[in-house]
Design a protein around this motif. Structure first.
Motif, PDB file in Angstrom:
ATOM      1  N   VAL A  55       0.524  -1.071  14.779  1.00 42.21           N
ATOM      2  CA  VAL A  55       0.323  -0.761  16.194  1.00 42.21           C
ATOM      3  C   VAL A  55       0.258   0.755  16.398  1.00 42.21           C
ATOM      4  O   VAL A  55      -0.621   1.257  17.112  1.00 42.21           O
ATOM      5  N   LEU A  56       1.153   1.502  15.759  1.00 47.59           N
ATOM      6  CA  LEU A  56       1.163   2.958  15.904  1.00 47.59           C
ATOM      7  C   LEU A  56      -0.127   3.584  15.383  1.00 47.59           C
ATOM      8  O   LEU A  56      -0.656   4.534  15.977  1.00 47.59           O
ATOM      9  N   ARG A  57      -0.663   3.061  14.297  1.00 46.83           N
ATOM     10  CA  ARG A  57      -1.923   3.563  13.764  1.00 46.83           C
ATOM     11  C   ARG A  57      -3.079   3.250  14.706  1.00 46.83           C
ATOM     12  O   ARG A  57      -4.007   4.042  14.848  1.00 46.83           O
ATOM     13  N   ALA A  58      -3.015   2.116  15.386  1.00 48.50           N
ATOM     14  CA  ALA A  58      -4.059   1.764  16.347  1.00 48.50           C
ATOM     15  C   ALA A  58      -3.990   2.660  17.585  1.00 48.50           C
ATOM     16  O   ALA A  58      -5.017   3.044  18.147  1.00 48.50           O
ATOM     17  N   ILE A  59      -2.793   3.031  18.002  1.00 50.75           N
ATOM     18  CA  ILE A  59      -2.617   3.873  19.188  1.00 50.75           C
ATOM     19  C   ILE A  59      -2.923   5.337  18.890  1.00 50.75           C
ATOM     20  O   ILE A  59      -3.666   5.988  19.625  1.00 50.75           O
TER      21      ILE A  59
ATOM     22  N   LEU B  38      -5.562   6.402  12.553  1.00 52.12           N
ATOM     23  CA  LEU B  38      -5.225   5.953  11.200  1.00 52.12           C
ATOM     24  C   LEU B  38      -4.483   7.011  10.388  1.00 52.12           C
ATOM     25  O   LEU B  38      -3.712   6.684   9.502  1.00 52.12           O
ATOM     26  N   ASP B  39      -4.700   8.286  10.693  1.00 50.35           N
ATOM     27  CA  ASP B  39      -4.041   9.374   9.956  1.00 50.35           C
ATOM     28  C   ASP B  39      -2.725   9.803  10.581  1.00 50.35           C
ATOM     29  O   ASP B  39      -2.078  10.730  10.095  1.00 50.35           O
ATOM     30  N   ALA B  40      -2.303   9.157  11.668  1.00 51.02           N
ATOM     31  CA  ALA B  40      -1.130   9.603  12.425  1.00 51.02           C
ATOM     32  C   ALA B  40       0.197   9.242  11.752  1.00 51.02           C
ATOM     33  O   ALA B  40       1.200   9.889  12.010  1.00 51.02           O
ATOM     34  N   VAL B  41       0.220   8.228  10.936  1.00 52.88           N
ATOM     35  CA  VAL B  41       1.458   7.805  10.272  1.00 52.88           C
ATOM     36  C   VAL B  41       1.457   8.353   8.853  1.00 52.88           C
ATOM     37  O   VAL B  41       0.617   7.990   8.034  1.00 52.88           O
TER      38      VAL B  41
ATOM     39  N   PHE C   9       2.557  -8.608  10.299  1.00 55.89           N
ATOM     40  CA  PHE C   9       2.525  -8.048   8.946  1.00 55.89           C
ATOM     41  C   PHE C   9       3.949  -8.083   8.386  1.00 55.89           C
ATOM     42  O   PHE C   9       4.883  -7.627   9.037  1.00 55.89           O
ATOM     43  N   ARG C  10       4.112  -8.611   7.187  1.00 53.72           N
ATOM     44  CA  ARG C  10       5.440  -8.749   6.596  1.00 53.72           C
ATOM     45  C   ARG C  10       5.822  -7.548   5.719  1.00 53.72           C
ATOM     46  O   ARG C  10       6.986  -7.221   5.614  1.00 53.72           O
ATOM     47  N   ASP C  11       4.846  -6.944   5.039  1.00 55.73           N
ATOM     48  CA  ASP C  11       5.169  -5.813   4.174  1.00 55.73           C
ATOM     49  C   ASP C  11       4.090  -4.738   4.254  1.00 55.73           C
ATOM     50  O   ASP C  11       3.003  -4.960   4.774  1.00 55.73           O
TER      51      ASP C  11
ATOM     52  N   GLU D  73       0.303  -5.060   2.919  1.00 52.01           N
ATOM     53  CA  GLU D  73      -0.701  -5.733   3.752  1.00 52.01           C
ATOM     54  C   GLU D  73      -1.490  -4.741   4.608  1.00 52.01           C
ATOM     55  O   GLU D  73      -2.618  -5.020   4.992  1.00 52.01           O
ATOM     56  N   LEU D  74      -0.911  -3.606   4.909  1.00 51.24           N
ATOM     57  CA  LEU D  74      -1.568  -2.618   5.760  1.00 51.24           C
ATOM     58  C   LEU D  74      -2.610  -1.792   5.016  1.00 51.24           C
ATOM     59  O   LEU D  74      -3.442  -1.134   5.634  1.00 51.24           O
ATOM     60  N   GLU D  75      -2.558  -1.814   3.683  1.00 55.93           N
ATOM     61  CA  GLU D  75      -3.482  -1.063   2.835  1.00 55.93           C
ATOM     62  C   GLU D  75      -3.526   0.416   3.219  1.00 55.93           C
ATOM     63  O   GLU D  75      -4.583   1.015   3.386  1.00 55.93           O
ATOM     64  N   ILE D  76      -2.348   1.003   3.361  1.00 49.18           N
ATOM     65  CA  ILE D  76      -2.233   2.425   3.676  1.00 49.18           C
ATOM     66  C   ILE D  76      -2.536   3.222   2.411  1.00 49.18           C
ATOM     67  O   ILE D  76      -1.964   2.947   1.356  1.00 49.18           O
ATOM     68  N   PRO D  77      -3.425   4.218   2.486  1.00 52.80           N
ATOM     69  CA  PRO D  77      -3.728   5.025   1.292  1.00 52.80           C
ATOM     70  C   PRO D  77      -2.476   5.721   0.750  1.00 52.80           C
ATOM     71  O   PRO D  77      -1.570   6.089   1.501  1.00 52.80           O
TER      72      PRO D  77
END
Length: 144
Positions: free
Chosen positions: A30-34, A37-40, A92-94, A97-101
């Motif tokens: 949710v935070l990345r959507a708001i 994508l580079d904010a977290v 999302f459980r882990d 699943e988010l596929e964060i680089p």
């Protein structure tokens, strides 16, 4: 549900970051959507939290329900509802699943440069004892 400590760039501005602790994987989505994508960044996985999908999505709706975006039709919809649509949505459980680089995860250690040995300055040996070595004239390089 896996949690993490993160740094959040508000509005995607890397000059305005705040730490957030024990953030769930779904909340990171949710935070990345708001904020973008580079904010977290500086994602540091921590312990798991026992919470089911419905409780987590309800918690996110309560926290971020005011955040809106436009759907394909141009209607304003809740970002949480868009990420987790329907009554039986799965959270999302882990973090995987988010596929964060990988570059957005916290580094385990800092690398420091290895000290280099100072280069020994070699002085030109003079031809005769007591004679100083000739120093080249810098201006001689620019003679016409």
């Amino acid at each position: 549900m896996q949690t993490a400590n993160i740094m959040l760039a508000l509005g995607g501005d890397s000059g305005t970051t705040v730490p957030k602790y024990a953030v769930t994987a779904s909340e990171i989505a949710v935070l990345r959507a708001i904020h973008g994508l580079d904010a977290v960044t500086e994602v540091e996985p921590t312990a798991d939290r026992e919470i089911n999908n419905r409780e987590e999505i309800a918690r996110l709706r309560n926290l971020y329900g005011h955040a809106k975006t436009q759907d394909e039709s141009g209607n304003n919809v809740s970002i949480v509802a868009q990420i987790f649509p329907g009554a039986a949505a799965r959270a999302f459980r882990d973090l995987e699943e988010l596929e964060i680089p990988a570059q957005y995860f916290k580094a385990e250690k800092r690398v420091t440069p290895k000290p280099t040995k100072p280069a020994a300055k070699k002085a030109k040996k003079s031809e005769e004892p007591g004679e100083e070595a000739a120093v080249p004239d810098d201006n001689a390089l620019f003679d016409d």
